[in-house]
Design a protein around this motif. Structure first.
Motif, PDB file in Angstrom:
ATOM      1  N   GLY A 187       0.839  -1.191   0.000  1.00 31.27           N
ATOM      2  CA  GLY A 187       0.000   0.000   0.000  1.00 31.27           C
ATOM      3  C   GLY A 187       0.874   1.241   0.000  1.00 31.27           C
ATOM      4  N   GLY A 188       0.844   2.000  -1.097  1.00 30.63           N
ATOM      5  CA  GLY A 188       1.746   3.133  -1.247  1.00 30.63           C
ATOM      6  C   GLY A 188       1.100   4.460  -0.919  1.00 30.63           C
ATOM      7  N   PRO A 189       1.829   5.543  -1.137  1.00 35.76           N
ATOM      8  CA  PRO A 189       1.276   6.871  -0.924  1.00 35.76           C
ATOM      9  C   PRO A 189       0.042   7.093  -1.796  1.00 35.76           C
ATOM     10  CG  PRO A 189       3.666   6.970  -1.172  1.00 35.76           C
ATOM     11  CD  PRO A 189       3.256   5.575  -1.533  1.00 35.76           C
ATOM     12  N   GLN A 264      17.848   5.812  -2.783  1.00 35.06           N
ATOM     13  CA  GLN A 264      17.721   5.877  -4.240  1.00 35.06           C
ATOM     14  C   GLN A 264      16.511   5.077  -4.716  1.00 35.06           C
ATOM     15  OE1 GLN A 264      21.127   4.389  -6.362  1.00 35.06           O
ATOM     16  NE2 GLN A 264      20.269   4.872  -8.375  1.00 35.06           N
ATOM     17  N   GLY A 265      16.327   3.878  -4.151  1.00 31.32           N
ATOM     18  CA  GLY A 265      15.194   3.045  -4.539  1.00 31.32           C
ATOM     19  C   GLY A 265      13.867   3.676  -4.140  1.00 31.32           C
ATOM     20  N   ARG A 266      13.824   4.265  -2.950  1.00 30.01           N
ATOM     21  CA  ARG A 266      12.585   4.916  -2.513  1.00 30.01           C
ATOM     22  C   ARG A 266      12.273   6.129  -3.384  1.00 30.01           C
ATOM     23  NH1 ARG A 266      15.031   3.575   2.432  1.00 30.01           N
ATOM     24  NH2 ARG A 266      15.671   5.741   2.832  1.00 30.01           N
ATOM     25  N   ALA A 267      13.321   6.824  -3.866  1.00 33.33           N
ATOM     26  CA  ALA A 267      13.110   7.951  -4.769  1.00 33.33           C
ATOM     27  C   ALA A 267      12.517   7.489  -6.099  1.00 33.33           C
ATOM     28  CB  ALA A 267      14.424   8.692  -5.002  1.00 33.33           C
ATOM     29  N   GLN A 268      12.727   6.222  -6.454  1.00 30.78           N
ATOM     30  CA  GLN A 268      12.170   5.659  -7.682  1.00 30.78           C
ATOM     31  C   GLN A 268      10.731   5.169  -7.497  1.00 30.78           C
ATOM     32  OE1 GLN A 268      15.022   2.597  -8.571  1.00 30.78           O
ATOM     33  NE2 GLN A 268      16.562   4.036  -9.372  1.00 30.78           N
ATOM     34  N   GLY A 269      10.212   5.296  -6.284  1.00 28.97           N
ATOM     35  CA  GLY A 269       8.813   4.952  -6.043  1.00 28.97           C
ATOM     36  C   GLY A 269       8.582   3.755  -5.157  1.00 28.97           C
ATOM     37  N   TYR A 270       9.622   3.046  -4.749  1.00 33.04           N
ATOM     38  CA  TYR A 270       9.466   1.863  -3.886  1.00 33.04           C
ATOM     39  C   TYR A 270       9.285   2.320  -2.438  1.00 33.04           C
ATOM     40  CZ  TYR A 270      10.998  -0.945  -7.860  1.00 33.04           C
ATOM     41  OH  TYR A 270      11.094  -1.548  -9.100  1.00 33.04           O
ATOM     42  N   VAL A 272       6.416   2.870   1.038  1.00 32.71           N
ATOM     43  CA  VAL A 272       5.175   2.475   1.686  1.00 32.71           C
ATOM     44  C   VAL A 272       4.409   3.745   2.041  1.00 32.71           C
ATOM     45  CG1 VAL A 272       6.152   2.435   4.028  1.00 32.71           C
ATOM     46  CG2 VAL A 272       4.152   1.022   3.485  1.00 32.71           C
ATOM     47  N   GLY A 273       3.079   3.681   1.995  1.00 32.81           N
ATOM     48  CA  GLY A 273       2.271   4.833   2.329  1.00 32.81           C
ATOM     49  C   GLY A 273       2.116   5.018   3.825  1.00 32.81           C
ATOM     50  N   GLN A 319      -1.965  -4.660  -4.041  1.00 36.59           N
ATOM     51  CA  GLN A 319      -1.715  -4.215  -5.419  1.00 36.59           C
ATOM     52  C   GLN A 319      -2.639  -3.101  -5.885  1.00 36.59           C
ATOM     53  OE1 GLN A 319       0.249  -7.172  -4.241  1.00 36.59           O
ATOM     54  NE2 GLN A 319      -1.759  -7.960  -4.753  1.00 36.59           N
ATOM     55  N   GLY A 320      -3.359  -2.459  -4.931  1.00 36.98           N
ATOM     56  CA  GLY A 320      -4.332  -1.451  -5.319  1.00 36.98           C
ATOM     57  C   GLY A 320      -3.742  -0.263  -6.048  1.00 36.98           C
ATOM     58  N   GLY A 321      -2.445   0.017  -5.852  1.00 34.93           N
ATOM     59  CA  GLY A 321      -1.815   1.170  -6.484  1.00 34.93           C
ATOM     60  C   GLY A 321      -1.024   0.846  -7.737  1.00 34.93           C
ATOM     61  N   THR A 322      -1.216  -0.348  -8.311  1.00 31.93           N
ATOM     62  CA  THR A 322      -0.445  -0.737  -9.496  1.00 31.93           C
ATOM     63  C   THR A 322      -1.070  -0.250 -10.792  1.00 31.93           C
ATOM     64  OG1 THR A 322      -1.596  -2.860  -9.689  1.00 31.93           O
ATOM     65  CG2 THR A 322       0.418  -2.817  -8.344  1.00 31.93           C
ATOM     66  N   GLY A 323      -2.315   0.244 -10.757  1.00 29.97           N
ATOM     67  CA  GLY A 323      -2.975   0.689 -11.971  1.00 29.97           C
ATOM     68  C   GLY A 323      -3.573  -0.424 -12.797  1.00 29.97           C
ATOM     69  N   GLU A 324      -3.675  -1.636 -12.225  1.00 32.51           N
ATOM     70  CA  GLU A 324      -4.198  -2.791 -12.956  1.00 32.51           C
ATOM     71  C   GLU A 324      -5.558  -3.239 -12.418  1.00 32.51           C
ATOM     72  OE1 GLU A 324      -2.833  -3.794 -15.588  1.00 32.51           O
ATOM     73  OE2 GLU A 324      -0.836  -2.906 -15.451  1.00 32.51           O
ATOM     74  N   GLY A 325      -6.213  -2.401 -11.643  1.00 34.12           N
ATOM     75  CA  GLY A 325      -7.516  -2.774 -11.098  1.00 34.12           C
ATOM     76  C   GLY A 325      -7.451  -3.871 -10.067  1.00 34.12           C
ATOM     77  N   ALA A 326      -6.319  -3.983  -9.388  1.00 34.04           N
ATOM     78  CA  ALA A 326      -6.084  -5.111  -8.478  1.00 34.04           C
ATOM     79  C   ALA A 326      -6.368  -4.773  -7.030  1.00 34.04           C
ATOM     80  CB  ALA A 326      -4.641  -5.601  -8.625  1.00 34.04           C
ATOM     81  N   GLY A 327      -7.190  -3.759  -6.767  1.00 29.82           N
ATOM     82  CA  GLY A 327      -7.482  -3.363  -5.398  1.00 29.82           C
ATOM     83  C   GLY A 327      -8.259  -4.421  -4.649  1.00 29.82           C
ATOM     84  N   GLY A 328      -8.093  -4.425  -3.323  1.00 30.37           N
ATOM     85  CA  GLY A 328      -8.791  -5.380  -2.476  1.00 30.37           C
ATOM     86  C   GLY A 328      -7.877  -6.466  -1.976  1.00 30.37           C
TER      87      GLY A 328
END
Length: 438
Positions: A187-189, A264-270, A272-273, A319-328
């Motif tokens: 679960g990301g930002p 560096q990895g977190r700056a690339q988006g990895y 947690v929210g 996976q809700g923040g992946t953009g693939e409709g995978a929420g839940g």
């Protein structure tokens, strides 16, 4: 069917041609599972309401194994979802029905897949795209019209008495309200598209130390996000006729891995929210819970407490923040409730749950329950303390006799309040029926 799995299935066919089909056929089963689902989630102090109605149909086929030292088999799933009511503008935020390109609810969605399986003695290897693990470090969600499914390989061994060993690697999943494959994430930002990991590795052991005591240990690694240890203790103390006391202790230790462990990895988006120490976005969490359940006749009363440490939220695949409709998602924690799961950084939760089986008063098939959870000391992204509470009501009835035997009616009602999130009232009405085909 995905071409990726055509080779293992073809290999199974070749092996079966030189083996006996007796047990393969005799032990096969198939069913058509029908699920009618109405979902209504009213976000009371914010704009937006989700209200939808759908029908699901799942054909579930499981073969036996061929005779011989190495037994071969195959499992298959075919799933179809139909929109009965798209909500008339209330589809926004849905985790049940996939989106059309214009954001409206799709009229129908479907998916199918197969999993090859190999058995040697009491060890079974499964490889395919219909895996549905229920493990402390990964719990398949089945809370809408169609369930989540996972792609990859799993091995389960029961070679030793009272000991079960499990290991595997998963690479993709399909969400309960989607037909698209997604990688893994946490679960990301809010509003941020999360980078996907295609390696979720795990291993674990469950030892039935005595008939009443189960000890568990698991380790999971989501590449570039986290590593997680789990230890579990489950003991049931008989107290006489139809009475018992069950102790359930769970502990998770989770720390950053790969990209999430570096700036560096977190700056690339990895990331947690939610709140993290120093606003770093790094995963660093310990979560423990203890619950005690007293059962007598049809009554069951659970009391418990859970604490989430303060450096980051508790995490499992989300996976809700992946953009693939995978929420839940579902989590293997005692506070995973109808509306929320009480896993924010610093959160301390106390909970009670009462269930009653009406079989004790001559109404078999009818059961009901109520749960109440209070969470406090939640850290928001500014480090401020917040709180929340949730009350859930459940009711189920399974028809016992007659033409409609096996028809199940379920009602779920949940209310969430507090200053940690928007107030919500949720209702689910579900009618389920399973038709044996083999």
């Amino acid at each position: 069917m995905n071409q990726r799995f055509a080779l293992p299935l073809f290999a199974c066919t070749l092996l079966m041609s030189s083996s006996s089909w007796a047990d393969f056929v005799k032990d096969s089963s198939a069913s058509l599972n029908l699920r009618n689902f109405y979902f209504d989630n009213d976000t009371r102090n914010a704009t937006g309401r989700t209200a939808e109605w759908g029908q699901g149909a799942i054909i579930n086929y499981r073969s036996g194994f061929t005779d011989g030292t190495v037994g071969v088999g195959v499992d298959a799933l075919g799933m179809l979802g139909l929109r009965l009511d798209g909500g008339k503008g209330k589809h926004t935020g849905s985790t049940m029905i996939p989106d059309e390109s214009d954001g409206s609810a799709r009229h129908e969605w479907s998916r199918a897949g197969a999993t090859a399986k190999l058995r040697v003695s009491k060890t079974v290897l499964r490889y395919g795209d219909t895996l549905q693990p229920i493990l402390p470090i990964l719990k398949t969600n089945d809370g809408r019209v169609l369930p989540q499914t996972y792609s990859g390989g799993m091995i389960t061994s029961e070679e030793f008495d009272n000991l079960t060993l499990v290991a595997g690697q998963l690479e993709h999943m399909v969400g309960r309200g989607s037909t698209n494959k997604s990688g893994f994430a946490v679960g990301g930002p809010s509003g941020r598209l999360m980078p996907q990991s295609n390696k979720f590795r795990f291993a674990g052991a469950e030892w039935k130390a005595t008939p009443n005591l189960l000890l568990q240990y698991y380790y999971a690694n989501m590449e570039d996000y986290y590593g997680q240890h789990f230890a579990g203790f489950l003991h049931t103390l008989p107290l006489g006729s139809d009475r018992s006391l069950t102790t359930d202790l769970r502990y998770f230790h989770t720390e950053s891995d790969g990209a999430n462990a570096s700036a560096q990895g977190r700056a690339q988006g990895y990331r947690v929210g939610g709140y993290t120490h120093g606003s770093s976005g790094e995963i660093d969490n310990n979560t423990w819970s203890a619950a005690f359940t007293y059962k007598q006749d049809g009554h069951s009363l659970m009391l418990g407490h859970q604490r989430v440490s303060g450096n980051s939220n508790f995490v499992q695949p989300n996976q809700g923040g992946t953009g693939e409709g995978a929420g839940g998602t579902s989590n293997y924690i005692l506070t995973d409730s109808l509306v929320t799961n009480f896993t924010r950084a610093g959160e301390q939760s106390t909970f009670a749950k009462y269930d009653y089986n009406f079989k004790s008063v001559g109404l078999p098939g009818l059961s009901a329950g109520v749960a109440y959870i209070v969470g406090s000391h939640i850290k928001n992204t500014r480090g401020e303390a917040q709180d929340e509470w949730e009350r859930d009501i459940t009711m189920d009835y399974l028809v016992q006799t007659g033409t409609l035997k096996g028809l199940k009616f379920s009602w779920r009602n949940g209310s969430l309040r507090g200053n940690a999130t928007s107030d919500q009232d949720q209702n689910r009405l579900i009618i389920g029926y399973s038709i044996p085909l083999l």
